[in-house]
Write a protein that holds these residues in place. Structure first.
Motif, PDB file in Angstrom:
ATOM      1  N   GLY A   4      11.800   5.085  -9.733  1.00 48.95           N
ATOM      2  CA  GLY A   4      12.587   3.907  -9.403  1.00 48.95           C
ATOM      3  C   GLY A   4      12.636   2.994 -10.602  1.00 48.95           C
ATOM      4  O   GLY A   4      11.607   2.750 -11.247  1.00 48.95           O
ATOM      5  N   LEU A   5      13.808   2.511 -10.941  1.00 48.18           N
ATOM      6  CA  LEU A   5      13.984   1.629 -12.091  1.00 48.18           C
ATOM      7  C   LEU A   5      14.204   0.200 -11.613  1.00 48.18           C
ATOM      8  O   LEU A   5      15.145  -0.078 -10.874  1.00 48.18           O
ATOM      9  N   PHE A   6      13.308  -0.667 -12.029  1.00 54.93           N
ATOM     10  CA  PHE A   6      13.346  -2.072 -11.650  1.00 54.93           C
ATOM     11  C   PHE A   6      13.681  -2.875 -12.911  1.00 54.93           C
ATOM     12  O   PHE A   6      12.833  -3.069 -13.773  1.00 54.93           O
ATOM     13  N   PHE A   7      14.937  -3.284 -13.039  1.00 55.93           N
ATOM     14  CA  PHE A   7      15.414  -4.021 -14.209  1.00 55.93           C
ATOM     15  C   PHE A   7      15.159  -5.505 -14.029  1.00 55.93           C
ATOM     16  O   PHE A   7      15.232  -6.025 -12.919  1.00 55.93           O
ATOM     17  N   SER A  27       7.176   2.940   0.207  1.00 60.20           N
ATOM     18  CA  SER A  27       8.054   3.214   1.351  1.00 60.20           C
ATOM     19  C   SER A  27       9.153   4.230   1.037  1.00 60.20           C
ATOM     20  O   SER A  27      10.055   4.424   1.841  1.00 60.20           O
ATOM     21  N   THR A  28       9.074   4.856  -0.123  1.00 57.56           N
ATOM     22  CA  THR A  28      10.054   5.879  -0.511  1.00 57.56           C
ATOM     23  C   THR A  28       9.309   7.081  -1.094  1.00 57.56           C
ATOM     24  O   THR A  28       8.080   7.104  -1.106  1.00 57.56           O
ATOM     25  N   GLU A  29      10.071   8.025  -1.604  1.00 58.48           N
ATOM     26  CA  GLU A  29       9.478   9.222  -2.214  1.00 58.48           C
ATOM     27  C   GLU A  29       9.243   9.038  -3.703  1.00 58.48           C
ATOM     28  O   GLU A  29       8.984  10.018  -4.417  1.00 58.48           O
ATOM     29  N   LEU A  30       9.344   7.823  -4.213  1.00 61.61           N
ATOM     30  CA  LEU A  30       9.187   7.594  -5.642  1.00 61.61           C
ATOM     31  C   LEU A  30       7.780   7.967  -6.108  1.00 61.61           C
ATOM     32  O   LEU A  30       6.790   7.611  -5.471  1.00 61.61           O
ATOM     33  N   ASP A  31       7.727   8.656  -7.244  1.00 63.79           N
ATOM     34  CA  ASP A  31       6.440   8.948  -7.876  1.00 63.79           C
ATOM     35  C   ASP A  31       5.981   7.773  -8.731  1.00 63.79           C
ATOM     36  O   ASP A  31       4.782   7.511  -8.839  1.00 63.79           O
ATOM     37  N   GLN A  32       6.941   7.104  -9.354  1.00 63.33           N
ATOM     38  CA  GLN A  32       6.634   5.968 -10.219  1.00 63.33           C
ATOM     39  C   GLN A  32       7.741   4.923 -10.118  1.00 63.33           C
ATOM     40  O   GLN A  32       8.872   5.241  -9.756  1.00 63.33           O
ATOM     41  N   PHE A 100      16.383   9.423 -11.322  1.00 63.56           N
ATOM     42  CA  PHE A 100      16.261   7.973 -11.349  1.00 63.56           C
ATOM     43  C   PHE A 100      17.063   7.332 -10.219  1.00 63.56           C
ATOM     44  O   PHE A 100      18.146   7.790  -9.867  1.00 63.56           O
ATOM     45  N   THR A 101      16.494   6.261  -9.666  1.00 62.38           N
ATOM     46  CA  THR A 101      17.139   5.453  -8.643  1.00 62.38           C
ATOM     47  C   THR A 101      16.930   3.996  -9.014  1.00 62.38           C
ATOM     48  O   THR A 101      15.849   3.617  -9.490  1.00 62.38           O
ATOM     49  N   LEU A 102      17.947   3.172  -8.806  1.00 63.43           N
ATOM     50  CA  LEU A 102      17.833   1.746  -9.096  1.00 63.43           C
ATOM     51  C   LEU A 102      17.176   1.021  -7.929  1.00 63.43           C
ATOM     52  O   LEU A 102      17.476   1.304  -6.770  1.00 63.43           O
ATOM     53  N   ILE A 103      16.327   0.074  -8.249  1.00 65.60           N
ATOM     54  CA  ILE A 103      15.751  -0.830  -7.259  1.00 65.60           C
ATOM     55  C   ILE A 103      16.405  -2.187  -7.501  1.00 65.60           C
ATOM     56  O   ILE A 103      16.265  -2.763  -8.576  1.00 65.60           O
ATOM     57  N   ILE A 104      17.140  -2.684  -6.502  1.00 66.04           N
ATOM     58  CA  ILE A 104      17.820  -3.973  -6.665  1.00 66.04           C
ATOM     59  C   ILE A 104      17.618  -4.828  -5.417  1.00 66.04           C
ATOM     60  O   ILE A 104      17.337  -4.322  -4.337  1.00 66.04           O
ATOM     61  N   GLY A 105      17.799  -6.114  -5.599  1.00 63.48           N
ATOM     62  CA  GLY A 105      17.734  -7.039  -4.473  1.00 63.48           C
ATOM     63  C   GLY A 105      19.028  -7.022  -3.694  1.00 63.48           C
ATOM     64  O   GLY A 105      20.101  -6.756  -4.235  1.00 63.48           O
ATOM     65  N   GLU A 106      18.917  -7.317  -2.423  1.00 67.88           N
ATOM     66  CA  GLU A 106      20.080  -7.346  -1.538  1.00 67.88           C
ATOM     67  C   GLU A 106      21.126  -8.347  -2.021  1.00 67.88           C
ATOM     68  O   GLU A 106      22.319  -8.161  -1.803  1.00 67.88           O
ATOM     69  N   LEU A 148      18.036   0.909   2.315  1.00 67.24           N
ATOM     70  CA  LEU A 148      17.427  -0.403   2.525  1.00 67.24           C
ATOM     71  C   LEU A 148      15.961  -0.205   2.889  1.00 67.24           C
ATOM     72  O   LEU A 148      15.623   0.666   3.687  1.00 67.24           O
ATOM     73  N   ILE A 149      15.089  -1.002   2.277  1.00 62.10           N
ATOM     74  CA  ILE A 149      13.671  -0.920   2.604  1.00 62.10           C
ATOM     75  C   ILE A 149      13.217  -2.241   3.197  1.00 62.10           C
ATOM     76  O   ILE A 149      13.802  -3.292   2.926  1.00 62.10           O
TER      77      ILE A 149
END
Length: 190
Positions: A4-7, A27-32, A100-106, A148-149
């Motif tokens: 997960g990429l948290f910018f 809460s996801t399948e992310l390894d890092q 890669f998956t982006l982590i963003i705010g709603e 959504l988490i």
């Protein structure tokens, strides 16, 4: 590996960022989760924005004890301003064995369709979206690659933390202890 990429500018990183990253990981399948420190946009001068290397150091200090977290400076070497889709392309080329998956705010979801090549990001990477106070609802919540988490609605502000530092007030519990030590030792944000 699923990453997960948290910018962010992380100016400074605070416990709200760390809580969101941890919840996204748990809460996801992310390894890092990789914290992507965004350099200063040359078109948006911000006198309050610390140099990117100081912000990188603060993130590194904040996450040093968690092997699920990494800090990444990929955007430091990229043309500016850097766009998320371009950063994703560079990371995908450097790490072909990672997804890669982006982590963003709603709050960012509502304007996501204005991002450069947003459809490429949706189709090839996807989004993990955490709740934000007063965020507008978006049609994208129904997209197959948007997840959504549940997470605490964090309203901790880096702006407030900087004001508190300038007012010589304690930022204890708002940032990790090691981050606070570095801020004090380097006299950052004063």
């Amino acid at each position: 590996m699923k990453v997960g990429l948290f910018f962010g500018s992380f100016n400074p990183i605070h416990v709200g960022h760390l809580i969101i990253a941890n919840v996204a990981h748990q809460s996801t399948e992310l390894d890092q989760v990789w914290f992507i420190v965004s350099p200063q946009n040359p078109f948006k001068k911000n006198k309050n924005l610390l140099h990117e290397f100081d912000r990188y150091d603060l993130v590194q200090a904040a996450i040093e004890d968690d092997y699920h977290f990494r800090v990444n400076d990929v955007e430091f070497q990229m043309p500016r301003p850097s766009y998320t889709v371009d950063t994703l392309a560079v990371l995908t080329e450097k790490h072909p064995d990672h997804s890669f998956t982006l982590i963003i705010g709603e709050d960012n979801l509502g304007s996501f369709t204005k991002w450069k090549n947003h459809q490429v990001i949706l189709d090839h990477y996807g989004l993990i979206v955490y709740p934000r106070p007063n965020a507008q609802k978006s049609d994208l919540t129904e997209h197959a690659n948007v997840r959504l988490i549940e997470a605490p609605e964090m309203d901790i502000s880096a702006t407030l933390i900087r004001k508190m530092i300038r007012a010589n007030r304690s930022i204890k519990y708002l940032v990790p202890a090691r981050v606070e030590e570095i801020i004090q030792a380097r006299k950052l944000f004063i």
